[in-house]
Design an enzyme around this catalytic site. Structure first.
Site, short mmCIF file in Angstrom:
data_model
loop_
_atom_site.label_atom_id
_atom_site.label_comp_id
_atom_site.label_asym_id
_atom_site.label_seq_id
_atom_site.Cartn_x
_atom_site.Cartn_y
_atom_site.Cartn_z
N GLU A 123 0.84 -1.19 0.00
CA GLU A 123 0.00 0.00 0.00
C GLU A 123 0.88 1.25 0.00
OE1 GLU A 123 -4.23 -1.31 1.84
OE2 GLU A 123 -2.74 -0.69 3.32
N CYS A 136 3.72 8.63 1.02
CA CYS A 136 4.21 7.67 2.02
C CYS A 136 4.43 6.34 1.31
CB CYS A 136 3.19 7.53 3.14
SG CYS A 136 3.65 6.35 4.42
N CYS A 143 6.20 -6.65 7.39
CA CYS A 143 7.20 -6.03 8.25
C CYS A 143 7.83 -7.10 9.14
CB CYS A 143 6.57 -4.94 9.12
SG CYS A 143 7.78 -3.96 10.04
N CYS A 147 5.60 -4.07 16.19
CA CYS A 147 5.17 -2.96 17.04
C CYS A 147 3.67 -3.13 17.32
CB CYS A 147 5.45 -1.63 16.36
SG CYS A 147 7.20 -1.35 16.00
N CYS A 150 0.79 -0.94 15.69
CA CYS A 150 0.83 -0.80 14.25
C CYS A 150 0.15 -1.99 13.55
CB CYS A 150 2.28 -0.68 13.78
SG CYS A 150 2.47 -0.48 12.00
N GLY A 208 6.84 -1.80 6.39
CA GLY A 208 8.20 -2.27 6.51
C GLY A 208 9.12 -1.36 7.32
N SER A 262 10.84 6.36 15.24
CA SER A 262 9.56 5.90 15.77
C SER A 262 9.78 5.54 17.24
CB SER A 262 9.12 4.66 14.96
OG SER A 262 7.80 4.30 15.24
N LEU A 263 9.60 6.52 18.13
CA LEU A 263 10.02 6.39 19.53
C LEU A 263 8.90 5.82 20.41
CD1 LEU A 263 12.33 6.91 21.54
CD2 LEU A 263 11.36 9.19 21.91
N ASN A 339 -4.33 5.86 15.57
CA ASN A 339 -5.34 5.54 14.57
C ASN A 339 -5.80 4.10 14.77
OD1 ASN A 339 -5.21 8.06 12.99
ND2 ASN A 339 -3.10 7.42 12.62
N CYS A 382 -1.45 6.81 9.76
CA CYS A 382 -0.24 6.23 10.34
C CYS A 382 -0.56 4.96 11.13
CB CYS A 382 0.40 7.26 11.27
SG CYS A 382 1.89 6.68 12.09
#
Length: 404
Positions: A123, A136, A143, A147, A150, A208, A262-263, A339, A382
């Site tokens: 995507e 994006c 991936c 996480c 996600c 990814g 990405s913290l 999201n 996101c």
């Protein structure tokens, strides 16, 4: 929300009774060096390769040529020789979804990467904003990370994308938006009214972990940033990582791209859960790598992404700890309202909580914009991207590796 079915509906991978034959290779998305190799294969004399590669690069990546016949300053004989061996095919657009806010998401089907491979799907998202447009892009099918906030992380890694497949996402976007120099827009495309470009910025924040596919990401950025081709400035290209510390310096040295981290947590015990790669590269190691990132300065600040999870990482004490951790770093902080996606264990923080968190960070001297959710209604925001491509079996991975 608008959904356009541009190709046949995606078939489940299990529906393929036999692996498809290897496709004729496309020249779209190739570096100049790879274009040179293609020209040699087509019989071009070595002394002419550099000039001819520049011509091809211009037609493919500046003008968006979709056929060899469009290349009017290339001889008919060479066009015919190239057409016998190569195509100018893009990934197949399976579907295009258009959000109420103008965000577009494309589900793209990629050709099989070998005779024993199956097609894969990714995507790609275009986000229009005032005075700019951000694309994006994905760097992997699925991936390798997990996480927990996600949606992409729930799809295991299928394979890495090639550099050309990464670049082709930008080519498809420009096709659909009518965003080519001197070209006519295809039916249904939106043409910039002021003569400008729609896609001005690239973020490697799709499917990814880019730093686990760094060679391809590096080569893709080379093509995207070529001033005589796609022409996206390196300062307009941002690569986000969840914290693959050993590759961060190399990313800066070899690409000149902007860095995003990405913290999402300020304590190792929490980040170990939210971003499990933290167990291998904890926060201290990650921030040390940020302090030595090539080119980082107040003019080229590192972006720290922080998703706001209700009751998990959003209290004022964590905002103050975030400020302490980033002391001395040229940083800006993007606060991202979570999201939702089906089956997620999290909720988005209340708006009042997000505002309090942002105020603490802002008063400490850091820019702390709250990212406006875009494309939520089409699952393009996101952390929401996911395709249905299944994981490769071991034998398929071995066959793929043998072709690369």
């Amino acid at each position: 929300m608008t959904v356009l079915d541009i190709a046949r509906p995606s078939e489940p991978a299990a529906a393929f009774a036999a692996a498809p034959a290897a496709a004729t290779p496309s020249l779209v998305g190739l570096t100049r060096a790879r274009l040179g190799e293609a020209l040699l294969e087509a019989g071009v004399a070595e002394r002419q390769v550099r000039m001819r590669a520049a011509q091809l690069n211009h037609w493919l990546h500046n003008r968006g040529a979709a056929s060899f016949d469009a290349m009017t300053n290339v001889s008919k004989d060479l066009r015919a020789a190239l057409a016998e061996r190569f195509t100018l095919d893009r990934p197949e657009i399976v579907s295009e979804q258009i959000s109420v806010d103008g965000t577009r998401k494309w589900l793209l089907r990629l050709p099989a990467q070998g005779p024993r491979m199956r097609p894969a799907e990714i995507e790609t998202v275009y986000i229009p904003e005032e005075g700019r447009g951000t694309l994006c892009v994905s760097s992997q099918v699925g991936c390798t990370l997990t996480c927990t906030f996600c949606h992409t992380g729930t799809q295991t890694l299928v394979r890495n994308l090639t550099a050309a497949e990464i670049v082709a996402q930008l080519v498809v976007a420009r096709d659909r938006l009518g965003d080519w120099t001197g070209g006519s827009a295809p039916e249904g495309a939106i043409v910039p009214g002021d003569g400008g470009r729609f896609v001005t910025n690239i973020v490697f924040m799709g499917m990814g972990e880019p730093l686990y596919n760094l060679d391809a990401v590096r080569d893709a950025i080379e093509v995207m940033a070529d001033g005589e081709g796609l022409g996206v400035g390196r300062r307009k290209i941002t690569v986000s990582t969840s914290g693959v510390v050993p590759e961060m310096r190399r990313l800066g040295e070899e690409t000149g791209a902007q860095l995003a981290i990405s913290l999402h947590a300020v304590r190792d015990e929490l980040r170990d859960v939210i971003v499990p790669i933290n167990r291998k590269y904890p926060i201290r190691d990650l921030l040390d790598a940020c302090r030595t990132y090539p080119g980082a300065s107040n003019a080229r600040r590192i972006t720290f992404e922080y998703v706001m999870l209700k009751g998990v990482n959003d209290n004022p004490a964590e905002a103050r700890e975030l400020v302490r951790l980033l002391a001395g770093l040229p940083a800006k902080i993007n606060l991202i309202p979570f999201n939702p996606w089906p089956g997620s264990p999290y909720e988005c923080s209340d708006w009042e909580t997000i505002e309090k968190f942002s105020e603490i960070v802002f008063r400490a001297g850091y820019a702390s914009p709250v990212r406006t959710p875009r494309g939520r209604d089409i699952a393009a925001a996101c952390g929401q991207l996911k395709s249905e491509t299944r994981r490769l079996r071991a034998k398929e991975r071995e066959a793929l590796e043998a072709t690369q």
